[in-house]
Design a protein around this motif. Sequence first.
Motif, short mmCIF file in Angstrom:
data_model
loop_
_atom_site.label_atom_id
_atom_site.label_comp_id
_atom_site.label_asym_id
_atom_site.label_seq_id
_atom_site.Cartn_x
_atom_site.Cartn_y
_atom_site.Cartn_z
N GLN A 77 -40.31 -25.41 -21.74
CA GLN A 77 -40.50 -26.32 -22.87
C GLN A 77 -39.97 -25.73 -24.18
O GLN A 77 -40.07 -26.35 -25.23
CB GLN A 77 -41.98 -26.67 -23.02
N ARG B 240 -41.13 -23.20 -25.80
CA ARG B 240 -42.21 -22.78 -26.69
C ARG B 240 -42.49 -21.29 -26.61
O ARG B 240 -43.37 -20.79 -27.30
CB ARG B 240 -43.50 -23.53 -26.34
N ALA B 241 -41.74 -20.59 -25.77
CA ALA B 241 -42.01 -19.16 -25.57
C ALA B 241 -41.01 -18.31 -26.33
O ALA B 241 -39.89 -18.73 -26.61
CB ALA B 241 -41.96 -18.83 -24.08
N SER C 150 -34.60 -22.16 -21.93
CA SER C 150 -35.30 -23.36 -21.48
C SER C 150 -34.42 -24.20 -20.57
O SER C 150 -34.80 -24.56 -19.45
CB SER C 150 -35.76 -24.18 -22.69
N GLY D 22 -48.35 -20.83 -16.68
CA GLY D 22 -48.35 -21.20 -18.10
C GLY D 22 -47.14 -20.63 -18.83
O GLY D 22 -46.55 -21.29 -19.68
N THR D 23 -46.77 -19.38 -18.48
CA THR D 23 -45.61 -18.77 -19.11
C THR D 23 -44.33 -19.50 -18.71
O THR D 23 -43.46 -19.76 -19.55
CB THR D 23 -45.50 -17.29 -18.70
N ALA E 2 -44.17 -22.79 -20.57
CA ALA E 2 -43.83 -22.58 -21.99
C ALA E 2 -42.35 -22.27 -22.16
O ALA E 2 -41.70 -22.73 -23.10
CB ALA E 2 -44.68 -21.45 -22.56
#
Length: 205
Positions: A52, A54-55, A19, A45-46, A49
């Motif tokens: 952030q 979140r992936a 990130s 979107g990937t 994510a």
Amino acid sequence: MTDDEMAEATERQLGTALSLRVQHLRRAQNLSLDGLAALSGLSKGTVVAIEQGRANPSIGVLCRLAIAFSLSVTDLLGASSEELSGGPIERTNPATLWKTPHGSEAKLEASTSGRTMFEIWSWTIVPGDIHRSDPHSRGTRELLSVARGSLKITVGSETMTLQAGEAARLVTDQPHSYAAADDQPVSFSMAVLERGEETDMTHPS
């Protein structure tokens, strides 16, 4: 710490490191989120994510991001080793980029930097686990050598089983997977040559 907790901790560490690194690199190269998405072949979107935290990025996603920034995967993760000021030898620090609660893992031992990447990996896969990968860049080649156990390889619609002492050449610009072929763990080494493709930023795919 249990195996499950260790796997979760590894994923969290990878997600946090990635990130921060992706945010820094994208801004340093003056790329928008849309620009990085187009350059890497990932969805916006990937990319969001990942930035952030979140992936849980696959090895394939890491390779796409590394190529987009003209870096090695280890450099992307900020895990590059000591630099020797232009010397001919550089020590590398292996990085475990895939790990399961059952004991399977993929370790990136060393890699070159740049849009064309050459990587050396060591893998262990236990029965019941399978590693699936999205297509790499066009023309990506892999060399596999099985040290222990039996390895089932699937590339596209073709499947092959390799025994200990056997090796194979693969073209992995299509979906592919690796798994233990019987009830024993399989260990194998892998060399990957991946050439990044230039992307027309005015016509993102």
